[in-house]
Design a protein around this motif. Structure first.
Motif, PDB file in Angstrom:
ATOM      1  N   THR A 216       1.243  -0.990  -0.021  1.00 34.38           N
ATOM      2  CA  THR A 216       0.180   0.063   0.089  1.00 34.38           C
ATOM      3  C   THR A 216       0.689   1.738  -0.161  1.00 34.38           C
ATOM      4  O   THR A 216       1.831   1.813   0.998  1.00 34.38           O
ATOM      5  N   GLU A 217       0.685   2.067  -1.067  1.00 31.20           N
ATOM      6  CA  GLU A 217       1.235   3.169  -1.392  1.00 31.20           C
ATOM      7  C   GLU A 217       0.799   4.540  -0.738  1.00 31.20           C
ATOM      8  O   GLU A 217      -0.388   4.226  -1.012  1.00 31.20           O
ATOM      9  N   ASN A 218       0.901   5.262  -0.097  1.00 32.41           N
ATOM     10  CA  ASN A 218       0.066   6.702   0.067  1.00 32.41           C
ATOM     11  C   ASN A 218      -0.362   6.696   1.251  1.00 32.41           C
ATOM     12  O   ASN A 218      -0.954   7.377   1.160  1.00 32.41           O
ATOM     13  N   LEU A 219       0.356   5.804   2.190  1.00 34.30           N
ATOM     14  CA  LEU A 219      -0.729   5.725   3.474  1.00 34.30           C
ATOM     15  C   LEU A 219      -0.294   6.873   4.502  1.00 34.30           C
ATOM     16  O   LEU A 219      -0.805   7.397   5.597  1.00 34.30           O
ATOM     17  N   ILE A 220       0.907   6.777   4.697  1.00 38.94           N
ATOM     18  CA  ILE A 220       1.352   7.965   5.454  1.00 38.94           C
ATOM     19  C   ILE A 220       0.451   9.447   5.604  1.00 38.94           C
ATOM     20  O   ILE A 220       0.350  10.052   6.608  1.00 38.94           O
ATOM     21  N   PRO A 221       0.924  10.533   4.480  1.00 36.38           N
ATOM     22  CA  PRO A 221      -0.495  11.603   4.322  1.00 36.38           C
ATOM     23  C   PRO A 221      -2.082  10.679   4.803  1.00 36.38           C
ATOM     24  O   PRO A 221      -2.356  11.587   5.580  1.00 36.38           O
ATOM     25  N   VAL A 222      -2.880  10.239   4.653  1.00 37.01           N
ATOM     26  CA  VAL A 222      -4.138  10.111   5.377  1.00 37.01           C
ATOM     27  C   VAL A 222      -4.017  10.051   6.849  1.00 37.01           C
ATOM     28  O   VAL A 222      -4.344  10.445   7.827  1.00 37.01           O
ATOM     29  N   ILE A 223      -2.757   9.260   7.317  1.00 36.47           N
ATOM     30  CA  ILE A 223      -2.062   8.614   8.965  1.00 36.47           C
ATOM     31  C   ILE A 223      -2.123   9.922   9.509  1.00 36.47           C
ATOM     32  O   ILE A 223      -2.925  10.646  10.876  1.00 36.47           O
ATOM     33  N   ALA A 224      -1.288  11.092   8.711  1.00 37.82           N
ATOM     34  CA  ALA A 224      -0.944  12.645   9.046  1.00 37.82           C
ATOM     35  C   ALA A 224      -2.468  13.124   9.086  1.00 37.82           C
ATOM     36  O   ALA A 224      -2.580  13.463  10.069  1.00 37.82           O
ATOM     37  N   LYS A 225      -3.062  13.387   8.494  1.00 40.26           N
ATOM     38  CA  LYS A 225      -4.641  13.762   8.499  1.00 40.26           C
ATOM     39  C   LYS A 225      -5.453  13.298   9.515  1.00 40.26           C
ATOM     40  O   LYS A 225      -6.243  13.371   9.789  1.00 40.26           O
ATOM     41  N   LEU A 226      -5.935  12.044   9.407  1.00 39.45           N
ATOM     42  CA  LEU A 226      -6.331  11.641  11.102  1.00 39.45           C
ATOM     43  C   LEU A 226      -6.145  11.797  11.878  1.00 39.45           C
ATOM     44  O   LEU A 226      -6.508  12.311  13.116  1.00 39.45           O
ATOM     45  N   CYS A 227      -4.027  11.924  12.327  1.00 43.39           N
ATOM     46  CA  CYS A 227      -3.702  12.676  13.842  1.00 43.39           C
ATOM     47  C   CYS A 227      -4.186  13.635  14.318  1.00 43.39           C
ATOM     48  O   CYS A 227      -4.685  14.367  14.804  1.00 43.39           O
ATOM     49  N   GLU A 228      -4.128  15.059  12.864  1.00 43.78           N
ATOM     50  CA  GLU A 228      -4.928  15.988  13.400  1.00 43.78           C
ATOM     51  C   GLU A 228      -6.477  16.092  13.795  1.00 43.78           C
ATOM     52  O   GLU A 228      -6.471  17.136  14.141  1.00 43.78           O
ATOM     53  N   GLN A 229      -7.192  15.110  13.035  1.00 50.29           N
ATOM     54  CA  GLN A 229      -8.642  14.978  12.959  1.00 50.29           C
ATOM     55  C   GLN A 229      -8.685  14.685  14.986  1.00 50.29           C
ATOM     56  O   GLN A 229      -9.547  15.095  15.511  1.00 50.29           O
ATOM     57  N   ASP A 230      -7.214  14.214  15.482  1.00 52.07           N
ATOM     58  CA  ASP A 230      -7.791  13.395  16.968  1.00 52.07           C
ATOM     59  C   ASP A 230      -7.407  14.380  17.540  1.00 52.07           C
ATOM     60  O   ASP A 230      -6.759  14.595  17.867  1.00 52.07           O
ATOM     61  N   GLN A 231      -8.479  14.325  18.317  1.00 54.29           N
ATOM     62  CA  GLN A 231      -8.777  15.485  19.295  1.00 54.29           C
ATOM     63  C   GLN A 231      -6.735  15.351  20.531  1.00 54.29           C
ATOM     64  O   GLN A 231      -6.305  16.292  21.542  1.00 54.29           O
ATOM     65  N   SER A 232      -7.294  13.890  20.814  1.00 53.54           N
ATOM     66  CA  SER A 232      -6.557  13.375  21.653  1.00 53.54           C
ATOM     67  C   SER A 232      -4.742  13.118  21.244  1.00 53.54           C
ATOM     68  O   SER A 232      -3.977  12.797  22.437  1.00 53.54           O
ATOM     69  N   SER A 233      -4.514  13.878  20.083  1.00 55.88           N
ATOM     70  CA  SER A 233      -3.713  13.204  19.464  1.00 55.88           C
ATOM     71  C   SER A 233      -2.499  14.937  19.653  1.00 55.88           C
ATOM     72  O   SER A 233      -3.076  16.009  18.927  1.00 55.88           O
ATOM     73  N   GLN A 234      -1.507  15.306  20.257  1.00 54.10           N
ATOM     74  CA  GLN A 234      -0.896  16.507  20.720  1.00 54.10           C
ATOM     75  C   GLN A 234      -0.514  16.796  19.829  1.00 54.10           C
ATOM     76  O   GLN A 234      -0.322  18.426  18.769  1.00 54.10           O
ATOM     77  N   ARG A 235       0.839  16.266  19.258  1.00 54.21           N
ATOM     78  CA  ARG A 235       2.256  16.800  18.122  1.00 54.21           C
ATOM     79  C   ARG A 235       2.549  15.381  17.734  1.00 54.21           C
ATOM     80  O   ARG A 235       2.724  14.380  17.970  1.00 54.21           O
ATOM     81  N   VAL A 236       2.932  15.105  15.928  1.00 48.21           N
ATOM     82  CA  VAL A 236       2.947  14.139  15.428  1.00 48.21           C
ATOM     83  C   VAL A 236       4.140  14.386  14.683  1.00 48.21           C
ATOM     84  O   VAL A 236       3.904  14.932  13.971  1.00 48.21           O
ATOM     85  N   PHE A 237       5.083  12.977  13.850  1.00 47.28           N
ATOM     86  CA  PHE A 237       6.288  13.471  13.797  1.00 47.28           C
ATOM     87  C   PHE A 237       6.214  12.115  12.791  1.00 47.28           C
ATOM     88  O   PHE A 237       5.884  10.617  13.006  1.00 47.28           O
ATOM     89  N   LEU A 238       6.313  12.140  11.603  1.00 47.25           N
ATOM     90  CA  LEU A 238       6.089  10.732  10.484  1.00 47.25           C
ATOM     91  C   LEU A 238       7.073  10.748   9.464  1.00 47.25           C
ATOM     92  O   LEU A 238       7.894  12.106   8.815  1.00 47.25           O
TER      93      LEU A 238
END
Length: 463
Positions: A216-238
Motif C-alpha cells: 500500500t502506497e501513500n498511507l502516511i499522508p492519510v495517517i497524518a490527516k487522521l492524527c490531525e483530526q484526533d483531539q487526543s493527539s497533541q503532536r505527531v512526527f512522521l
C-alpha cells in the motif's frame, strides 16, 4: 464506587476498553460462535503438535506456538494471541464503522502546544547489549564485518569461534526446517496479485493505478490527516511519505523481518537514497532477500548468522536485525544498529521513546508550533522478541503519553484506509482507524529489550 470491568471476549483472552471493538472482534474472529473457551485451555492450545515440516519443540524452549485461530496463516506464541486478534479486528474495519466521509483534499494542519519537555530534552542511558531475533542476539557494529560471539545460546554446541546454533525461541517454529513447502515457495516466487484501477485525481482527471495486494502506497499522508483530526493527539512526527506498507500474503506465515527490509528498500527506491542503484528492478522478493543475506555472510558481514541459523535460503526461519544490517552493509548502504534495554531507573520502552523522539527532533524545528511534522526521514527497522515492525512516526498524546506509529507487516491495510487514500477523509472516530498503527506502553512494556536499525538520513537541501 463501581468497579470498572474491561470488556472481554468469551472465546479467547482478547479484551479492550472499547466495548464496540470487542463486539467487532467476536463477529470477525469468531463468526460461528468461535472456539470455545475449553479450546484455549486444552493441551493442544498450550503445546500444539508440530507440523510435518517442523522439528519437535526444543527441550529448553519456553515458547508455545499455535496457528492463528482466525486462519491468517501466522504461527504465534500463546502470549501474543490477544494482541494478534486485536489487530485482526483493526485491519478488518470497514469505512462505515468509523463514520468516515470525504472532504476537500488540501485541509490545513492546525497548531498545537509544544512536545513535552520530559521526552524532548532528557538524555536517557542506552544499553548496547546483544539480541536474538529480538533481544539477546549479538549483532555487529557498522564498522565491523564480523559479529561478536554470543555470550550464551540455549541450543547446540558452539563452533570454534564460540558461536552456537539458535533454536525455536529465536528462529521461530520452523527453526530446523531444511526447506519451506513447495506451494509456499511458488507463492513467494509469484508475489502478490496485481490489479489496475482508474482513479479520479484531486484536479478531476482520471489516472490509471497499478496496485499489489500486499503493498500500500501513500498511507502516511492519510495517517497524518487522521492524527490531525484526533483531539487526543497533541503532536505527531512522521517519516517520508515515500515508504510503502508491505504486509504478508494470505497463508504466508512469519516473514516479518523480510517485509520490514522491503519497506526500508521501498523508501530507498522512491527517494533515490544511498544504494538505490542496487534495486533498479524494484523491491526484491523474500527469496531474493534470502540470497542477498547469504551473500552478505559470504562477504563476512555478521557471518556468524549462518552458524546461528544453519542457513536461511529456502526456509521459514525468522531473521532479525543482524541479517538486515548485514544485507545493507554488504551493498555499501550505511546503517546504524542499536539495542535499548532497561538501565538504572529507565525502563526499556521509555529509552525506546527517547531514541525515536530524538531521531525526529534532530530533523524538525520545534519552534514551529504546528501539530503534524512531515519529514523526509527514512523509516526505522524495529525489533522486539519474536517480531519486527517498521517505525514510521512518533506521537505525543494530550495526556503526556506517547505512541510509536508503525507499519506492521503481519496485518494488511484495512478497507477503510484503502478507500480514503488520495482523499482527505473526515472521520467521527479517527482513533479507531489509527489503532492498527499505534504501539504504546501497554504493548511495549511486555518487552525488556528493543533493537533499531536506521538508514542514513537525507542531507538538508542547500539554498
Amino acid at each position: 464506587m463501581t468497579d470498572h470491568i474491561t470488556p472481554s471476549c468469551p472465546f479467547c483472552p482478547f479484551s479492550d476498553q472499547d466495548a464496540t471493538f470487542v463486539e467487532q472482534h467476536i463477529e470477525y474472529c469468531h463468526p460461528e460462535g468461535g472456539a470455545s473457551p475449553s479450546h484455549y485451555d486444552s493441551p493442544a492450545f498450550e503445546n500444539p503438535s508440530p507440523s510435518p515440516s517442523t522439528s519437535p519443540v526444543d527441550e529448553d524452549s519456553t515458547e508455545k506456538y499455535i496457528d492463528c485461530p482466525h486462519g491468517c496463516g501466522e504461527t504465534i506464541t500463546t502470549a501474543e494471541l490477544a494482541t494478534h486478534l486485536d489487530l485482526h479486528v483493526a485491519e478488518g474495519i470497514a469505512l462505515d464503522d468509523c463514520g468516515a466521509v470525504q472532504s476537500p483534499f488540501n485541509a490545513e494542519l492546525s497548531s498545537e502546544p509544544d512536545i513535552p519537555t520530559d521526552l524532548e530534552d532528557r538524555d536517557y542511558p542506552v544499553s548496547q547489549k546483544g539480541s536474538k531475533r529480538g533481544p539477546d542476539r549479538a549483532f555487529a557494529r557498522p564498522t565491523s564485518k564480523q559479529t561478536q560471539p554470543r555470550s550464551h545460546s540455549p541450543v547446540g554446541k558452539p563452533d570454534p569461534n564460540g558461536v552456537k546454533r539458535l533454536g525455536r525461541s529465536e528462529l521461530g517454529p520452523h527453526a530446523h526446517e531444511k526447506k519451506m513447502p513447495t506451494w509456499l515457495k511458488k507463492m513467494l516466487e509469484k508475489g502478490g496479485r496485481t490489479s489496475k484501477q482508474t482513479r479520479i485525481t484531486t484536479d478531476g482527471k482520471l489516472s490509471r493505478h497499478t496496485s499489489v495486494e500486499n503493498e500500500t502506497e501513500n498511507l502516511i499522508p492519510v495517517i497524518a490527516k487522521l492524527c490531525e483530526q484526533d483531539q487526543s493527539s497533541q503532536r505527531v512526527f512522521l517519516c517520508s511519505p515515500k515508504v510503502r506498507h508491505v504486509c504478508k500474503m494470505p497463508r504466508e506465515g512469519g516473514f516479518c523481518g523480510y517485509r520490514n527490509i522491503q519497506m526500508l528498500v521501498s523508501w530507498i527506491v522512491k527517494a533515490r537514497g544511498p544504494g538505490c542503484e542496487h534495486f533498479r528492478e524494484g523491491v526484491p522478493s523474500i527469496l531474493e532477500l534470502q540470497d542477498l543475506i547469504e551473500r552478505a555472510w559470504d562477504l563476512g558481514f555478521n557471518s556468524s548468522g549462518r552458524t546461528e541459523t544453519g542457513g536461511i535460503r529456502g526456509t521459514r526461519k525468522f531473521i532479525g536485525t543482524p541479517e538486515a544490517q548485514a544485507l545493507f552493509m554488504s551493498l555499501g548502504i550505511p546503517c546504524g544498529a542499536s539495542s535499548l534495554s532497561e538501565a538504572g531507573d529507565m525502563r526499556a520502552h521509555d529509552a525506546l521513546y527517547q531514541d525515536v523522539a530524538s531521531y525526529y527532533r534532530s530533523n524538525c524545528s520545534l519552534e514551529d508550533e504546528k501539530k503534524i511534522f512531515m519529514t523526509d526521514l527514512p523509516p526505522i527497522y524495529f525489533q522486539h522478541q519474536g517480531h519486527s515492525m517498521t517505525i514510521i512516526g512518533f506521537e505525543i498524546r494530550d495526556n503526556g503519553t506517547a505512541n510509536l506509529l508503525v507499519f506492521d507487516p503481519m496485518f494488511k491495510t484495512s478497507p477503510a484506509m484503502s478507500r480514503i487514500i488520495g482523499t482527505s477523509a473526515k472521520s467521527e472516530n479517527p482513533d479507531r482507524l489509527l489503532k492498527a498503527y499505534r504501539r504504546g506502553t501497554k504493548y511495549l512494556q511486555k518487552y525488556k529489550m528493543f533493537e533499531l536499525l536506521k538508514l542514513p538520513t537525507p542531507q538538508p537541501a542547500q539554498n
